[in-house]
Write an enzyme that holds these catalytic residues in place. Sequence first.
Site, mmCIF file in Angstrom:
data_model
loop_
_atom_site.group_PDB
_atom_site.id
_atom_site.type_symbol
_atom_site.label_atom_id
_atom_site.label_comp_id
_atom_site.label_asym_id
_atom_site.label_seq_id
_atom_site.Cartn_x
_atom_site.Cartn_y
_atom_site.Cartn_z
ATOM 1 N N ASN A 208 0.852 -1.199 0.000
ATOM 2 C CA ASN A 208 0.000 0.000 0.000
ATOM 3 C C ASN A 208 0.884 1.245 0.000
ATOM 4 O O ASN A 208 2.111 1.138 -0.046
ATOM 5 C CB ASN A 208 -0.941 -0.036 1.211
ATOM 6 C CG ASN A 208 -0.176 -0.192 2.502
ATOM 7 O OD1 ASN A 208 0.643 0.643 2.848
ATOM 8 N ND2 ASN A 208 -0.420 -1.286 3.214
ATOM 9 N N ASP A 278 -4.332 -6.009 4.731
ATOM 10 C CA ASP A 278 -5.416 -6.844 5.244
ATOM 11 C C ASP A 278 -5.431 -8.217 4.580
ATOM 12 O O ASP A 278 -5.910 -9.175 5.157
ATOM 13 C CB ASP A 278 -6.766 -6.142 5.019
ATOM 14 C CG ASP A 278 -6.909 -4.938 5.946
ATOM 15 O OD1 ASP A 278 -6.390 -5.008 7.074
ATOM 16 O OD2 ASP A 278 -7.523 -3.927 5.536
ATOM 17 N N LYS A 288 8.789 -17.076 -11.014
ATOM 18 C CA LYS A 288 8.119 -15.883 -11.549
ATOM 19 C C LYS A 288 6.941 -16.287 -12.442
ATOM 20 O O LYS A 288 7.095 -17.158 -13.308
ATOM 21 C CB LYS A 288 9.137 -15.071 -12.343
ATOM 22 C CG LYS A 288 8.614 -13.775 -12.854
ATOM 23 C CD LYS A 288 9.671 -13.038 -13.659
ATOM 24 C CE LYS A 288 9.013 -11.878 -14.383
ATOM 25 N NZ LYS A 288 9.904 -11.288 -15.365
ATOM 26 N N PHE A 323 -4.658 3.166 14.483
ATOM 27 C CA PHE A 323 -4.953 4.163 13.447
ATOM 28 C C PHE A 323 -6.074 3.622 12.563
ATOM 29 O O PHE A 323 -6.154 2.419 12.345
ATOM 30 C CB PHE A 323 -3.718 4.430 12.574
ATOM 31 C CG PHE A 323 -2.815 5.480 13.155
ATOM 32 C CD1 PHE A 323 -2.046 5.204 14.275
ATOM 33 C CD2 PHE A 323 -2.742 6.744 12.587
ATOM 34 C CE1 PHE A 323 -1.222 6.172 14.831
ATOM 35 C CE2 PHE A 323 -1.920 7.722 13.136
ATOM 36 C CZ PHE A 323 -1.155 7.439 14.255
HETATM 37 O O1 C5P Z 1 -8.967 -2.586 10.415
HETATM 38 P P1 C5P Z 1 -7.972 -1.643 9.949
HETATM 39 O O2 C5P Z 1 -6.913 -2.238 9.079
HETATM 40 O O3 C5P Z 1 -8.462 -0.378 9.343
HETATM 41 O O4 C5P Z 1 -7.279 -1.198 11.332
HETATM 42 C C1 C5P Z 1 -6.293 -0.274 11.397
HETATM 43 C C2 C5P Z 1 -5.480 -0.456 12.647
HETATM 44 O O5 C5P Z 1 -5.250 -1.834 12.909
HETATM 45 C C3 C5P Z 1 -4.103 0.152 12.499
HETATM 46 O O6 C5P Z 1 -3.677 0.594 13.767
HETATM 47 C C4 C5P Z 1 -3.266 -0.999 11.991
HETATM 48 O O7 C5P Z 1 -1.910 -0.834 12.324
HETATM 49 C C5 C5P Z 1 -3.895 -2.189 12.691
HETATM 50 N N1 C5P Z 1 -3.910 -3.413 11.881
HETATM 51 C C6 C5P Z 1 -3.320 -4.552 12.360
HETATM 52 N N2 C5P Z 1 -3.367 -5.710 11.622
HETATM 53 C C7 C5P Z 1 -4.001 -5.754 10.447
HETATM 54 C C8 C5P Z 1 -4.625 -4.606 9.965
HETATM 55 C C9 C5P Z 1 -4.564 -3.456 10.700
HETATM 56 O O8 C5P Z 1 -2.729 -4.519 13.427
HETATM 57 N N3 C5P Z 1 -4.016 -6.864 9.762
#
Ligand code: C5P
Length: 410
Positions: A208, A278, A288, A323
């Site tokens: 990202n 995510d 590859k 966050f």
């Molecule tokens: O659910 P979302 O990804 O928006 O949540 C954001 C928060 O959760 C951020 O603080 C991010 O660092 C944390 N996060 C996490 N593990 C994930 C996704 C997000 O710890 N897989």
Amino acid sequence: MLKNKEIILGVTGGIAAYKAAELLREMTRREANVHVVMTQHAQQFVSPLTFQTLSGNPVLSEMFRLFMGSKIGHVTLADIANLTVIAPATANILGKIANGVADDLLTTMVMAMKVPVLFAPSMNVNMWESSFVQNNVERLKAYGYQFIGPAEGDLACGSEGRGRLADIAEIIEKIEDIFTKKDLQGQRILVTAGPTLEPVDPVRYITNRSTGKMGFALAKMACRRGAMVTLITGPNYLSLPRSDIPQIVVHSAREMREAVREQYDDCHIIIMAAAVADFRPQDTRGGKIKKRENGTYALELEKNPDILKELGENKGDHILVGFAAETSELMENAEAKLKEKNLDLIIANDVTQPGAGFGVDTNIVKILDTRGRARKLPLMTKEDVADIILDQVVKLVKKKEKGLPWPRNW
Ligand code: C5P
């Protein structure tokens, strides 16, 4: 932090004296009022005119002429100063001050001074390592004088080793640190930053737009406020002007989860500023993926672990800050995450707003707490945002220390 501070910049006679001009610029950029005091030897390297022009103040060097021609004497200046920085500091100045010699304006002034004095030494590596200099440094430290550097690298004398003037950014950071209240002393803080990379095959990955700037700003400001900080970060191109923040670099979300878990028991506060992916490709190909002339490609994705949610399920008495980077329904999403992940604070930011979110040095955020309060901040630097988040964290720490209800039950 340096705004309206009266700072004496002592310049002594080493080749790095020219770098003091850049240091002066950085201080005046931060609106400090700088008075340059040069030794006789320093004037062989750089003209006082350079420092006078850059500081907008007369350059002082001669003790007795000064008393006749100016109202500012060594004691007056020593009285008004908030800090003295001696950069570069030669072996000679260290030796003189360590042994109580006051034979010119700078040494006399330092002796008359109660405010912090910071030395940024610069000299040949053998001089620096000599027992004379090392003993003097030890003695000065024991008296409460502070040091930054010297750094390692190529030296002007042609040799290599420790002896370079510390980077200007590091000297500035040290100065900011000296002026900062240590309200996070004794706290161990884990900060995560940056993106994660989820491999598709040996040459490709999905990721990202996060650059790590927000997390790095949090780590730096927390450390400045006295916390012991560990930074776990995804790949990034940033540098920190502090050597006292251990950095653990990870790639995938699963690597970040392992690194966070290893540190979890040892820290009191976790600030997850990382943009953890995510999803990840379900199968990472060993070779590859080849280009095909026709047809489409499908990439099957599976969910990554939600690191913060897992921490929230096993919260103990940790303080958890998350966050929420959103593109719509900012407050609803942030509130839901605050509860779902069992957090103490969540920092909501709409990454579609100009000046906010990924890659920029500024941010526009709202800070939500468990009592439903939302503090809306205007556009500001990520360092300033970090400081305000840490103010909230300090309040939570105090509440916890006082034994007020903790953690809050939903
Ligand atoms: O659910 P979302 O990804 O928006 O949540 C954001 C928060 O959760 C951020 O603080 C991010 O660092 C944390 N996060 C996490 N593990 C994930 C996704 C997000 O710890 N897989």
